[in-house]
Write an enzyme that holds these catalytic residues in place. Structure first.
Site, PDB file in Angstrom:
ATOM      1  N   GLN A  40       0.809 -11.553  -4.405  1.00 42.96           N
ATOM      2  CA  GLN A  40      -0.566 -11.074  -4.254  1.00 42.96           C
ATOM      3  C   GLN A  40      -0.921 -10.123  -5.391  1.00 42.96           C
ATOM      4  O   GLN A  40      -0.096  -9.296  -5.793  1.00 42.96           O
ATOM      5  CB  GLN A  40      -0.711 -10.343  -2.914  1.00 42.96           C
ATOM      6  CG  GLN A  40      -2.139  -9.911  -2.587  1.00 42.96           C
ATOM      7  CD  GLN A  40      -2.228  -9.263  -1.221  1.00 42.96           C
ATOM      8  OE1 GLN A  40      -1.332  -8.521  -0.823  1.00 42.96           O
ATOM      9  NE2 GLN A  40      -3.283  -9.536  -0.502  1.00 42.96           N
ATOM     10  N   HIS A  63      -8.490  -0.972  -0.532  1.00 41.13           N
ATOM     11  CA  HIS A  63      -7.514  -2.046  -0.742  1.00 41.13           C
ATOM     12  C   HIS A  63      -8.262  -3.230  -1.341  1.00 41.13           C
ATOM     13  O   HIS A  63      -9.264  -3.679  -0.772  1.00 41.13           O
ATOM     14  CB  HIS A  63      -6.882  -2.479   0.587  1.00 41.13           C
ATOM     15  CG  HIS A  63      -6.309  -1.359   1.391  1.00 41.13           C
ATOM     16  ND1 HIS A  63      -4.949  -1.170   1.542  1.00 41.13           N
ATOM     17  CD2 HIS A  63      -6.907  -0.373   2.114  1.00 41.13           C
ATOM     18  CE1 HIS A  63      -4.738  -0.112   2.325  1.00 41.13           C
ATOM     19  NE2 HIS A  63      -5.905   0.382   2.679  1.00 41.13           N
ATOM     20  N   CYS A 121       0.805  -1.227   0.000  1.00 39.56           N
ATOM     21  CA  CYS A 121       0.000   0.000   0.000  1.00 39.56           C
ATOM     22  C   CYS A 121       0.839   1.279   0.000  1.00 39.56           C
ATOM     23  O   CYS A 121       0.549   2.192  -0.775  1.00 39.56           O
ATOM     24  CB  CYS A 121      -0.961   0.008   1.185  1.00 39.56           C
ATOM     25  SG  CYS A 121      -1.636  -1.605   1.618  1.00 39.56           S
ATOM     26  N   LYS A 167     -13.965  -4.662   6.015  1.00 43.01           N
ATOM     27  CA  LYS A 167     -13.652  -5.301   4.734  1.00 43.01           C
ATOM     28  C   LYS A 167     -14.706  -6.332   4.364  1.00 43.01           C
ATOM     29  O   LYS A 167     -15.419  -6.860   5.218  1.00 43.01           O
ATOM     30  CB  LYS A 167     -12.283  -5.975   4.791  1.00 43.01           C
ATOM     31  CG  LYS A 167     -12.162  -7.046   5.874  1.00 43.01           C
ATOM     32  CD  LYS A 167     -10.751  -7.635   5.926  1.00 43.01           C
ATOM     33  CE  LYS A 167     -10.615  -8.637   7.062  1.00 43.01           C
ATOM     34  NZ  LYS A 167      -9.284  -9.261   7.112  1.00 43.01           N
ATOM     35  N   HIS A 201      -5.120  -0.975  -5.388  1.00 44.89           N
ATOM     36  CA  HIS A 201      -5.681   0.099  -4.562  1.00 44.89           C
ATOM     37  C   HIS A 201      -6.437   1.080  -5.437  1.00 44.89           C
ATOM     38  O   HIS A 201      -5.994   1.412  -6.539  1.00 44.89           O
ATOM     39  CB  HIS A 201      -4.575   0.821  -3.786  1.00 44.89           C
ATOM     40  CG  HIS A 201      -3.849  -0.066  -2.839  1.00 44.89           C
ATOM     41  ND1 HIS A 201      -2.710  -0.751  -3.184  1.00 44.89           N
ATOM     42  CD2 HIS A 201      -4.131  -0.431  -1.555  1.00 44.89           C
ATOM     43  CE1 HIS A 201      -2.300  -1.484  -2.159  1.00 44.89           C
ATOM     44  NE2 HIS A 201      -3.145  -1.306  -1.159  1.00 44.89           N
ATOM     45  N   ASP A 212      -2.184  -7.289  -5.742  1.00 46.38           N
ATOM     46  CA  ASP A 212      -2.452  -6.193  -4.810  1.00 46.38           C
ATOM     47  C   ASP A 212      -2.904  -4.968  -5.594  1.00 46.38           C
ATOM     48  O   ASP A 212      -2.217  -4.510  -6.514  1.00 46.38           O
ATOM     49  CB  ASP A 212      -1.177  -5.881  -4.034  1.00 46.38           C
ATOM     50  CG  ASP A 212      -1.456  -5.267  -2.678  1.00 46.38           C
ATOM     51  OD1 ASP A 212      -2.637  -5.193  -2.307  1.00 46.38           O
ATOM     52  OD2 ASP A 212      -0.502  -4.871  -1.999  1.00 46.38           O
ATOM     53  N   ARG A 227       5.243 -13.000   5.308  1.00 45.54           N
ATOM     54  CA  ARG A 227       4.806 -12.890   6.699  1.00 45.54           C
ATOM     55  C   ARG A 227       5.285 -14.127   7.455  1.00 45.54           C
ATOM     56  O   ARG A 227       5.373 -15.222   6.894  1.00 45.54           O
ATOM     57  CB  ARG A 227       3.293 -12.711   6.807  1.00 45.54           C
ATOM     58  CG  ARG A 227       2.439 -13.844   6.317  1.00 45.54           C
ATOM     59  CD  ARG A 227       0.973 -13.457   6.400  1.00 45.54           C
ATOM     60  NE  ARG A 227       0.135 -14.449   5.737  1.00 45.54           N
ATOM     61  CZ  ARG A 227      -1.101 -14.212   5.335  1.00 45.54           C
ATOM     62  NH1 ARG A 227      -1.651 -13.041   5.517  1.00 45.54           N
ATOM     63  NH2 ARG A 227      -1.796 -15.157   4.736  1.00 45.54           N
TER      64      ARG A 227
END
Length: 320
Positions: free
Chosen positions: A65, A195, A18, A149, A69, A67, A47
């Site tokens: 991912q 997100h 992000c 979310k 935004h 990912d 992670r």
């Protein structure tokens, strides 16, 4: 940026890209006319999962991912969420998933932002799912500390549930990292940050996909779509020509020219779950044809190569 050590730790532990997208957004002055702005990438995330929590490629420490935004104004949230759910449903349907579980995760006890902001964000997510015509459940307190979310969950072949897609409404991160746009009245405002990820972890999605189809991936998705097998060495040139024709049509095809019995080769390629096996002998070579076998031991008979090309093109176009 952070008001407590807990917030700092949570941001540090979250595998995310992000801040990078916020830096891109901050390049140059943005106007309300530029919104919504949508950024996406296939980002590497890590992670520290506990050893006992690792599970094949379904739960790993390093993953990729999709990912994305969306930077938008407050009044754009609902429309963007509705459009995103429609896109996600289309992508999942292409991969053969139509049974999607929808969950709205609401504010946790430890959170940032005012209750008014949380009310707006939660209402937008729930209303977007209502407008999408789907049923959903509420997961009280399961939201991230910075926003609620939607969790889009799929079931694998044995009924286990895996969260894949997500849509999160975040009023805080863009403000804390100094992202601004010029509003219609000339004032500076902070965008709302959505997100989103459709498949989530690509590794996990591939694992679910393989199990969903028991390894027999649909024609359009199979790593190898066609195998061309010769009966004897006399058809090697013709088999190579057929394979080249298939490849020019954008198909993933390979020829098997080994000096092995044809029954052996058919069995071997059948076990690899190749969607189509083309057998070529002297008659097929003489007539510009192929003997077609479909996955599942289906004998479709002999047909001109052009007819087979039309059939497989139709399969690919229909996502079969």
């Amino acid at each position: 940026m952070f008001t407590t050590e807990s917030e700092k730790r949570d941001y540090a532990l979250k595998p995310m890209n992000c801040p990078g997208h916020i830096l891109i957004f901050k390049q140059g002055i943005k106007s309300y006319r530029d919104l919504p702005l949508r950024y996406g990438e296939f980002g590497q995330c890590h992670r520290n999962e506990p050893t006992g929590g690792l599970h094949g490629i379904m739960r790993v420490r390093g993953f990729t991912q999709d990912d994305g935004h969306i930077f938008c104004s407050e009044d754009m949230i609902l429309e963007e969420c509705v459009a995103y759910t429609a896109l996600l449903q289309k992508v999942y349907a292409d991969f053969g998933f139509t049974d999607i579980l929808y969950k709205v995760a609401t504010r946790p006890a430890a959170r940032i932002g005012s209750d008014e902001i949380w009310d707006k964000a939660e209402h937008a997510l729930m209303e977007s799912l209502r407008r999408s015509g789907v049923e959903f459940v509420i997961a009280p307190g399961d939201g991230a500390f910075y926003g609620p979310k939607i969790e889009y969950t799929l079931k694998d072949a044995i009924g286990r549930q895996w969260q894949c897609g997500t849509m999160q409404v975040d009023f805080s991160m863009a403000e804390r990292l100094g992202a601004e746009y010029v509003a219609e009245d000339g004032s500076r405002r902070h965008p709302v940050m959505l997100h989103r990820a459709i498949v989530g972890s690509l590794e996990r999605f591939i694992g679910i996909l393989i199990e969903q189809h028991a390894g027999a991936l649909p024609v359009w998705l199979a790593p190898r779509q066609v195998s061309v097998l010769t009966i004897t060495d006399a058809q090697a040139d013709y088999a190579a020509e057929v394979t080249k024709t298939l490849q020019k049509q954008g198909l993933r095809a390979a020829s098997d020219l080994r000096n092995e019995k044809i029954t052996y080769k058919i069995r071997e390629h059948s076990l690899q779950k190749v969607p189509y096996i083309l057998v070529v002998g002297d008659k097929e070579k003489a007539n510009g044809a192929v003997a077609v076998r479909a996955r599942g031991n289906q004998d479709l008979g002999v047909m001109p190569l052009a007819d087979f090309l039309g059939k497989i093109a139709s399969d690919v176009a229909r996502k079969l």
